[in-house]
Motif scaffolding. Structure first.
Motif, PDB file in Angstrom:
ATOM      1  N   ILE A  22     -65.847   5.717  -1.198  1.00  0.00           N
ATOM      2  CA  ILE A  22     -65.752   7.060  -1.784  1.00  0.00           C
ATOM      3  C   ILE A  22     -66.684   8.009  -1.037  1.00  0.00           C
ATOM      4  O   ILE A  22     -66.287   9.094  -0.621  1.00  0.00           O
ATOM      5  CB  ILE A  22     -66.094   7.041  -3.291  1.00  0.00           C
ATOM      6  N   ARG A  23     -67.930   7.581  -0.865  1.00  0.00           N
ATOM      7  CA  ARG A  23     -68.934   8.423  -0.196  1.00  0.00           C
ATOM      8  C   ARG A  23     -68.479   8.806   1.215  1.00  0.00           C
ATOM      9  O   ARG A  23     -68.567   9.964   1.623  1.00  0.00           O
ATOM     10  CB  ARG A  23     -70.285   7.721  -0.175  1.00  0.00           C
ATOM     11  N   LEU A  24     -67.983   7.827   1.974  1.00  0.00           N
ATOM     12  CA  LEU A  24     -67.548   8.098   3.345  1.00  0.00           C
ATOM     13  C   LEU A  24     -66.363   9.056   3.388  1.00  0.00           C
ATOM     14  O   LEU A  24     -66.319   9.983   4.203  1.00  0.00           O
ATOM     15  CB  LEU A  24     -67.178   6.788   4.049  1.00  0.00           C
ATOM     16  N   ILE A  25     -65.395   8.839   2.519  1.00  0.00           N
ATOM     17  CA  ILE A  25     -64.216   9.700   2.488  1.00  0.00           C
ATOM     18  C   ILE A  25     -64.605  11.121   2.101  1.00  0.00           C
ATOM     19  O   ILE A  25     -64.155  12.094   2.718  1.00  0.00           O
ATOM     20  CB  ILE A  25     -63.135   9.120   1.541  1.00  0.00           C
ATOM     21  N   VAL A  26     -65.468  11.260   1.110  1.00  0.00           N
ATOM     22  CA  VAL A  26     -65.948  12.587   0.693  1.00  0.00           C
ATOM     23  C   VAL A  26     -66.618  13.294   1.865  1.00  0.00           C
ATOM     24  O   VAL A  26     -66.340  14.466   2.142  1.00  0.00           O
ATOM     25  CB  VAL A  26     -66.913  12.473  -0.511  1.00  0.00           C
ATOM     26  N   VAL A 123     -62.960  -2.510   8.795  1.00  0.00           N
ATOM     27  CA  VAL A 123     -64.274  -2.967   8.340  1.00  0.00           C
ATOM     28  C   VAL A 123     -65.376  -2.208   9.075  1.00  0.00           C
ATOM     29  O   VAL A 123     -66.390  -1.845   8.500  1.00  0.00           O
ATOM     30  CB  VAL A 123     -64.423  -4.491   8.551  1.00  0.00           C
ATOM     31  N   ASN A 124     -65.158  -1.930  10.343  1.00  0.00           N
ATOM     32  CA  ASN A 124     -66.110  -1.214  11.181  1.00  0.00           C
ATOM     33  C   ASN A 124     -66.254   0.234  10.707  1.00  0.00           C
ATOM     34  O   ASN A 124     -65.260   0.930  10.512  1.00  0.00           O
ATOM     35  CB  ASN A 124     -65.620  -1.279  12.636  1.00  0.00           C
ATOM     36  N   LEU A 125     -67.491   0.702  10.522  1.00  0.00           N
ATOM     37  CA  LEU A 125     -67.760   2.041  10.010  1.00  0.00           C
ATOM     38  C   LEU A 125     -67.117   3.128  10.865  1.00  0.00           C
ATOM     39  O   LEU A 125     -66.447   4.020  10.348  1.00  0.00           O
ATOM     40  CB  LEU A 125     -69.268   2.282   9.907  1.00  0.00           C
ATOM     41  N   GLU A 126     -67.314   3.089  12.161  1.00  0.00           N
ATOM     42  CA  GLU A 126     -66.780   4.140  13.032  1.00  0.00           C
ATOM     43  C   GLU A 126     -65.248   4.165  12.997  1.00  0.00           C
ATOM     44  O   GLU A 126     -64.634   5.235  12.968  1.00  0.00           O
ATOM     45  CB  GLU A 126     -67.291   3.967  14.463  1.00  0.00           C
ATOM     46  N   GLN A 127     -64.631   2.989  12.951  1.00  0.00           N
ATOM     47  CA  GLN A 127     -63.177   2.926  12.855  1.00  0.00           C
ATOM     48  C   GLN A 127     -62.699   3.473  11.510  1.00  0.00           C
ATOM     49  O   GLN A 127     -61.678   4.149  11.437  1.00  0.00           O
ATOM     50  CB  GLN A 127     -62.684   1.495  13.053  1.00  0.00           C
ATOM     51  N   PHE A 128     -63.446   3.179  10.442  1.00  0.00           N
ATOM     52  CA  PHE A 128     -63.102   3.700   9.117  1.00  0.00           C
ATOM     53  C   PHE A 128     -63.131   5.229   9.138  1.00  0.00           C
ATOM     54  O   PHE A 128     -62.210   5.884   8.648  1.00  0.00           O
ATOM     55  CB  PHE A 128     -64.061   3.159   8.055  1.00  0.00           C
ATOM     56  N   LEU A 129     -64.180   5.803   9.717  1.00  0.00           N
ATOM     57  CA  LEU A 129     -64.281   7.259   9.808  1.00  0.00           C
ATOM     58  C   LEU A 129     -63.138   7.842  10.631  1.00  0.00           C
ATOM     59  O   LEU A 129     -62.573   8.886  10.278  1.00  0.00           O
ATOM     60  CB  LEU A 129     -65.642   7.656  10.402  1.00  0.00           C
ATOM     61  N   THR A 130     -62.775   7.169  11.709  1.00  0.00           N
ATOM     62  CA  THR A 130     -61.660   7.615  12.551  1.00  0.00           C
ATOM     63  C   THR A 130     -60.352   7.606  11.767  1.00  0.00           C
ATOM     64  O   THR A 130     -59.551   8.542  11.866  1.00  0.00           O
ATOM     65  CB  THR A 130     -61.538   6.726  13.811  1.00  0.00           C
ATOM     66  N   VAL A 131     -60.139   6.574  10.964  1.00  0.00           N
ATOM     67  CA  VAL A 131     -58.923   6.484  10.149  1.00  0.00           C
ATOM     68  C   VAL A 131     -58.863   7.643   9.157  1.00  0.00           C
ATOM     69  O   VAL A 131     -57.826   8.304   9.018  1.00  0.00           O
ATOM     70  CB  VAL A 131     -58.840   5.120   9.429  1.00  0.00           C
ATOM     71  N   VAL A 132     -59.955   7.915   8.464  1.00  0.00           N
ATOM     72  CA  VAL A 132     -59.959   9.006   7.485  1.00  0.00           C
ATOM     73  C   VAL A 132     -59.730  10.347   8.180  1.00  0.00           C
ATOM     74  O   VAL A 132     -58.970  11.183   7.685  1.00  0.00           O
ATOM     75  CB  VAL A 132     -61.255   9.017   6.650  1.00  0.00           C
ATOM     76  N   ARG A 133     -60.334  10.550   9.333  1.00  0.00           N
ATOM     77  CA  ARG A 133     -60.099  11.792  10.090  1.00  0.00           C
ATOM     78  C   ARG A 133     -58.643  11.899  10.516  1.00  0.00           C
ATOM     79  O   ARG A 133     -58.059  12.986  10.516  1.00  0.00           O
ATOM     80  CB  ARG A 133     -61.017  11.859  11.310  1.00  0.00           C
ATOM     81  N   SER A 134     -58.045  10.782  10.889  1.00  0.00           N
ATOM     82  CA  SER A 134     -56.628  10.770  11.280  1.00  0.00           C
ATOM     83  C   SER A 134     -55.728  11.116  10.101  1.00  0.00           C
ATOM     84  O   SER A 134     -54.746  11.840  10.254  1.00  0.00           O
ATOM     85  CB  SER A 134     -56.231   9.398  11.835  1.00  0.00           C
ATOM     86  N   ILE A 135     -56.067  10.595   8.924  1.00  0.00           N
ATOM     87  CA  ILE A 135     -55.310  10.933   7.717  1.00  0.00           C
ATOM     88  C   ILE A 135     -55.383  12.437   7.489  1.00  0.00           C
ATOM     89  O   ILE A 135     -54.374  13.104   7.257  1.00  0.00           O
ATOM     90  CB  ILE A 135     -55.849  10.175   6.482  1.00  0.00           C
ATOM     91  N   GLU A 136     -56.604  12.956   7.565  1.00  0.00           N
ATOM     92  CA  GLU A 136     -56.778  14.392   7.361  1.00  0.00           C
ATOM     93  C   GLU A 136     -55.983  15.181   8.389  1.00  0.00           C
ATOM     94  O   GLU A 136     -55.258  16.117   8.043  1.00  0.00           O
ATOM     95  CB  GLU A 136     -58.255  14.780   7.463  1.00  0.00           C
ATOM     96  N   ASN A 137     -56.098  14.810   9.660  1.00  0.00           N
ATOM     97  CA  ASN A 137     -55.416  15.546  10.711  1.00  0.00           C
ATOM     98  C   ASN A 137     -53.904  15.540  10.507  1.00  0.00           C
ATOM     99  O   ASN A 137     -53.252  16.577  10.595  1.00  0.00           O
ATOM    100  CB  ASN A 137     -55.766  14.974  12.083  1.00  0.00           C
ATOM    101  N   PHE A 138     -53.341  14.383  10.214  1.00  0.00           N
ATOM    102  CA  PHE A 138     -51.889  14.287  10.069  1.00  0.00           C
ATOM    103  C   PHE A 138     -51.401  14.859   8.739  1.00  0.00           C
ATOM    104  O   PHE A 138     -50.578  15.766   8.707  1.00  0.00           O
ATOM    105  CB  PHE A 138     -51.441  12.828  10.209  1.00  0.00           C
ATOM    106  N   TRP A 139     -51.921  14.338   7.630  1.00  0.00           N
ATOM    107  CA  TRP A 139     -51.386  14.687   6.315  1.00  0.00           C
ATOM    108  C   TRP A 139     -51.825  16.048   5.816  1.00  0.00           C
ATOM    109  O   TRP A 139     -51.139  16.663   4.997  1.00  0.00           O
ATOM    110  CB  TRP A 139     -51.749  13.618   5.289  1.00  0.00           C
ATOM    111  N   LEU A 140     -52.975  16.515   6.247  1.00  0.00           N
ATOM    112  CA  LEU A 140     -53.478  17.781   5.699  1.00  0.00           C
ATOM    113  C   LEU A 140     -53.342  18.961   6.632  1.00  0.00           C
ATOM    114  O   LEU A 140     -53.531  20.095   6.209  1.00  0.00           O
ATOM    115  CB  LEU A 140     -54.942  17.618   5.265  1.00  0.00           C
ATOM    116  N   THR A 141     -52.992  18.712   7.911  1.00  0.00           N
ATOM    117  CA  THR A 141     -52.819  19.852   8.815  1.00  0.00           C
ATOM    118  C   THR A 141     -51.456  19.876   9.496  1.00  0.00           C
ATOM    119  O   THR A 141     -50.965  20.948   9.826  1.00  0.00           O
ATOM    120  CB  THR A 141     -53.917  19.902   9.893  1.00  0.00           C
ATOM    121  N   ILE A 142     -50.835  18.740   9.713  1.00  0.00           N
ATOM    122  CA  ILE A 142     -49.552  18.702  10.414  1.00  0.00           C
ATOM    123  C   ILE A 142     -48.366  18.661   9.464  1.00  0.00           C
ATOM    124  O   ILE A 142     -47.412  19.410   9.589  1.00  0.00           O
ATOM    125  CB  ILE A 142     -49.499  17.512  11.400  1.00  0.00           C
ATOM    126  N   VAL A 143     -48.408  17.764   8.481  1.00  0.00           N
ATOM    127  CA  VAL A 143     -47.309  17.556   7.555  1.00  0.00           C
ATOM    128  C   VAL A 143     -47.136  18.778   6.654  1.00  0.00           C
ATOM    129  O   VAL A 143     -48.107  19.374   6.206  1.00  0.00           O
ATOM    130  CB  VAL A 143     -47.577  16.294   6.691  1.00  0.00           C
TER     131      VAL A 143
END
Length: 148
Positions: A22-26, A123-143
């Protein structure tokens, strides 16, 4: 459909019981390219109450998008997804499964229940952050999302 760039903000519902996730996604969404309002609920029962505007959630705003974990207490994410997609008032909301499960049966079940996408949390922190940024980029700015 509406151009997301014309919206003041997007409403996001995060259904997650892991405080660290939750904290990381926020934090990632705070840094985001667009203004969003993130509501967090920590179990499936609370998610359904929020979406149905029951109890303390009677004034909740229906989200534009839902980030849903599968491994939840009380009512699991698969059951929450089924309820959302069976409800004519909610089924149009895109549901992104964001979970630790890589089990093929979980993936198939989520898509059978009309999840809009299925993402395994790294599991990796940096990869987790990259995934959340990708979600934001695709779902919140492109779609293009439907109007609330």
């Amino acid at each position: 459909m509406i151009d997301n760039s014309l919206r003041n903000h997007l409403e996001i519902l995060l259904v997650e019981d892991n405080p660290g996730d939750i904290r990381l996604i926020v934090e990632v969404l705070k840094e985001g390219k667009i203004t969003n309002h993130l509501n967090v609920v920590e179990d499936g029962e609370e998610a359904l109450a929020y979406l149905r505007r029951e109890g303390s959630y009677q004034h909740s705003i229906i989200p534009d998008i839902i980030l849903l974990d599968l491994n939840l207490p009380k009512i699991n994410g698969t059951e929450v997804l089924a309820e959302i997609k069976n409800d004519p008032q909610l089924r149009h909301i895109p549901v992104i499964i964001l979970t630790t499960s890589e089990a093929e049966q979980d993936i198939l079940k989520a898509y059978d229940l009309h999840a809009n996408c299925y993402i395994t949390k790294p599991v990796n922190l940096e990869q987790f952050l990259t995934v959340v940024r990708s979600i934001e980029n695709f779902w919140l700015t492109i779609v293009k999302l439907p109007r609330r």
